[in-house]
Design a protein around this motif. Structure first.
Motif, short mmCIF file in Angstrom:
data_model
loop_
_atom_site.label_atom_id
_atom_site.label_comp_id
_atom_site.label_asym_id
_atom_site.label_seq_id
_atom_site.Cartn_x
_atom_site.Cartn_y
_atom_site.Cartn_z
N TRP A 10 5.76 -70.91 21.85
CA TRP A 10 5.42 -69.51 21.68
C TRP A 10 6.21 -68.63 22.63
CZ3 TRP A 10 4.20 -65.96 18.64
CH2 TRP A 10 3.74 -64.73 19.10
N ASN A 11 6.43 -69.19 23.84
CA ASN A 11 7.15 -68.44 24.86
C ASN A 11 8.54 -68.05 24.37
OD1 ASN A 11 7.45 -67.26 27.30
ND2 ASN A 11 8.09 -69.13 28.35
N LEU A 12 9.23 -69.01 23.78
CA LEU A 12 10.58 -68.76 23.26
C LEU A 12 10.53 -67.71 22.16
CD1 LEU A 12 13.18 -71.42 22.24
CD2 LEU A 12 12.57 -69.63 20.65
N ILE A 13 9.57 -67.90 21.25
CA ILE A 13 9.48 -66.96 20.13
C ILE A 13 9.22 -65.55 20.62
CG2 ILE A 13 8.19 -66.40 18.03
CD1 ILE A 13 7.75 -69.37 17.65
N PHE A 16 12.38 -64.15 22.85
CA PHE A 16 13.70 -63.94 22.26
C PHE A 16 13.63 -63.36 20.84
CE2 PHE A 16 14.50 -67.30 25.36
CZ PHE A 16 15.56 -66.74 26.05
N ILE A 17 12.79 -63.99 20.03
CA ILE A 17 12.90 -63.69 18.60
C ILE A 17 12.11 -62.46 18.21
CG2 ILE A 17 12.38 -64.65 16.32
CD1 ILE A 17 13.21 -67.37 17.88
N LEU A 18 10.89 -62.33 18.75
CA LEU A 18 10.08 -61.17 18.36
C LEU A 18 10.78 -59.86 18.71
CD1 LEU A 18 6.28 -61.79 18.99
CD2 LEU A 18 7.52 -61.38 16.86
N LYS A 19 11.43 -59.83 19.87
CA LYS A 19 12.13 -58.63 20.29
C LYS A 19 13.17 -58.23 19.23
CE LYS A 19 15.35 -57.06 23.81
NZ LYS A 19 16.37 -57.59 24.73
N GLY A 20 13.91 -59.25 18.77
CA GLY A 20 14.92 -58.98 17.76
C GLY A 20 14.30 -58.56 16.44
N ILE A 22 11.48 -57.11 15.93
CA ILE A 22 10.95 -55.75 16.01
C ILE A 22 12.07 -54.74 15.83
CG2 ILE A 22 9.92 -54.05 17.58
CD1 ILE A 22 8.20 -56.41 18.65
N PHE A 23 13.22 -55.00 16.48
CA PHE A 23 14.33 -54.05 16.32
C PHE A 23 14.82 -54.01 14.87
CE2 PHE A 23 18.90 -53.17 16.11
CZ PHE A 23 18.85 -51.84 16.45
N SER A 24 14.97 -55.20 14.25
CA SER A 24 15.45 -55.23 12.86
C SER A 24 14.52 -54.45 11.94
CB SER A 24 15.55 -56.67 12.36
OG SER A 24 16.63 -57.32 12.96
N VAL A 25 13.20 -54.62 12.16
CA VAL A 25 12.24 -53.92 11.31
C VAL A 25 12.32 -52.42 11.57
CG1 VAL A 25 9.78 -53.60 10.83
CG2 VAL A 25 10.72 -55.90 11.06
N GLN A 26 12.40 -52.06 12.86
CA GLN A 26 12.52 -50.64 13.21
C GLN A 26 13.74 -50.02 12.53
OE1 GLN A 26 12.87 -50.56 17.43
NE2 GLN A 26 10.91 -49.54 17.74
N LEU A 175 18.85 -61.73 14.24
CA LEU A 175 19.86 -62.79 14.30
C LEU A 175 20.31 -63.03 15.74
CD1 LEU A 175 21.81 -64.77 13.02
CD2 LEU A 175 23.35 -62.87 12.56
N LYS A 176 20.52 -61.94 16.45
CA LYS A 176 20.94 -62.03 17.85
C LYS A 176 19.87 -62.78 18.66
CE LYS A 176 23.73 -60.44 21.18
NZ LYS A 176 25.19 -60.58 21.15
N GLY A 177 18.59 -62.48 18.37
CA GLY A 177 17.51 -63.16 19.07
C GLY A 177 17.63 -64.67 18.92
#
Lengths: 221, 234
Positions: A10-13, A16-20, A22-26, A175-177
């Motif tokens: 969960w920590n990795l997700i 790294f990934i949630l941040k990306g 959120i930006f993609s959705v924004q 993707l970057k995440g």
């Protein structure tokens, strides 16, 4: 090579990934709302029957539609700082770029939508004493939107996929995440694979929803 | 800001000018596009045909193919072919980057072409298929001699725009360092800081390429026109 997904927690997700994501959705939402607004304005300009409005709108749409999106992203990333005089973050630059770029595509959809409304509707509007603005706002555009809703949403799914191209200017998207996580844990292959699966799940479920919506709308009509 | 077009005659440090580099980059763009287009047309037509056959399994394969390649961003697909597939299958590690990009762009576009070809076949009156079968043609023969000749003519306009899209989408190959136009633009911008001139030139070359594709397609459309059908002049 053996794939191993054991390092994922969960920590990795979340880091790294949630941040990306959120930006993609924004970025998708900003470009969708801005793009549809600007695109509708462009469509109305092209259908206005006034040459001085038609030509610039057509030039705008045709130019942007014939340049690769990556080049448009690069152009804006280069030009905006030159124009405003100070550097701008890749994220904000991407939002402006995608709004401007997608407007060209949404405008073609809205143009088709407006043209799909029978002429009699406009005539009826004028006959009951409406002016151009009222006619468009109350009669034509609501119908155009409803007729074109599935196409607008399909374009938005494509837009969501295209947000991955902000890779060109290094903005931190979904993707970057995955890529950063893959580098940090030295598992790039697994991460690229997961990126593909994530995009597929999101886009496939959204397109299924659009298809269902399309059926519903078809019944109303 | 002032123009400095001299930048194209500067040496890149490798014994060639930026102009020469840009021309070879243009060549790569066209080569990637052309090869991908061939892959996309072959695979896309096959999948489009499968989706219209009466065989359930074929329809399923065609549908799955289309959905799979349509719902993953092109850039991610390129990474799949470039990073993921070679590491899973050792024998594919020697495959050049160029092939990875052509396969990625070709398959990505094939999903769209499959959609168009399917729509083209379904646009034909159902009687054509029955007529073909009724005069004793096998199903493949019916497709070859009755359905596809008409269906392909119907789908030339959407295929034209897909071909133009391929030229545009080939720009994504920059991500795996194929030396095509966008990659050139990014590199040359960094090295010379004359971004505006370089981007203008590159954008112009994309314009010409897409326009050329458009003209070639219009020429083909005119040549294969069936007299008496909608769209033919006389």
């Amino acid at each position: 090579m053996n794939l191993s997904f054991a390092f994922i927690d969960w920590n990795l997700i979340s880091s790294f990934i949630l941040k990306g994501l959120i930006f993609s959705v924004q970025l998708t939402l900003v470009a969708m709302i801005g793009g549809i607004a600007l695109g509708t304005a462009l469509a109305l300009m092209r259908l206005s029957g006034k040459k001085w409005l038609e030509i610039p709108a057509a030039a705008y749409v045709n130019t942007l539609r014939s340049i690769p999106l990556v080049m448009v992203i690069l152009w804006f990333f280069l030009l905006i700082p030159l124009l405003i005089g100070h550097p701008m973050g890749a994220e904000v630059s991407a939002m402006i770029t995608f709004t401007v770029f997608e407007a060209a595509y949404y405008s073609e959809i809205m143009r088709a939508g407006i043209q799909s409304v029978p002429r009699g509707q406009v005539a009826a509007g004028y006959a009951v004493g409406m002016n151009y603005r009222q006619c468009m706002q109350l009669i034509v555009l609501p119908q155009a939107f409803r007729n074109m809703l599935p196409v607008l949403l399909t374009q938005t799914i494509i837009l969501f996929q295209d947000t991955s191209l902000v890779y060109a200017v290094g903005a931190y998207d979904l993707l970057k995440g995955f890529e950063v996580a893959g580098k940090n844990f030295n598992r790039p292959v697994e991460m690229y694979l997961l990126a593909a699966i994530t995009y597929f799940v999101i886009c496939f479920s959204l397109s299924m929803l659009v298809r269902r919506l399309q059926k519903k709308i078809a019944i109303i009509r | 800001m002032s123009w400095d077009w001299q930048v194209f005659f500067q040496d890149t440090g490798g014994g060639q000018t930026y102009f020469n580099w840009m021309m070879s980059a243009w060549g790569w763009t066209l080569l990637v596009s052309a090869c991908s287009l061939v892959v996309a047309l072959v695979v896309g037509s096959l999948m489009g045909v499968l989706r219209t056959t009466p065989v359930k399994a074929f329809v399923w394969i065609g549908n799955a193919w289309t959905e799979l390649f349509r719902n993953i961003p092109l850039l991610v697909q390129i990474f799949l072919w470039y990073h993921v597939i070679p590491s899973m299958f050792k024998s594919l590690q020697q495959v050049p980057d160029f092939i990875a990009v052509v396969v990625a762009l070709g398959f990505f576009t094939s999903a769209r072409i499959a959609e168009q070809v399917k729509a083209g076949i379904l646009a034909l009156p159902r009687g054509q298929r029955y007529a073909g079968l009724a005069v004793g043609l096998t199903l493949p023969q019916t497709y070859r001699y009755v359905l596809l000749p008409m269906a392909f003519r119907i789908v030339i306009p959407p295929l034209t725009s897909e071909s133009m899209n391929i030229v545009k989408n080939s720009s994504v190959a920059f991500a795996v360092s194929i030396s095509e136009l966008t990659f050139f633009a990014m590199q040359a911008q960094e090295e010379t800081s004359r971004g505006v001139e370089i981007y203008l030139a590159v954008t112009f070359l994309y314009f010409i390429s897409a326009f050329a594709v458009n003209r070639v397609a219009a020429f083909i459309e005119k040549r294969v026109r069936v007299p008496g059908m909608i769209g033919s002049a006389k």
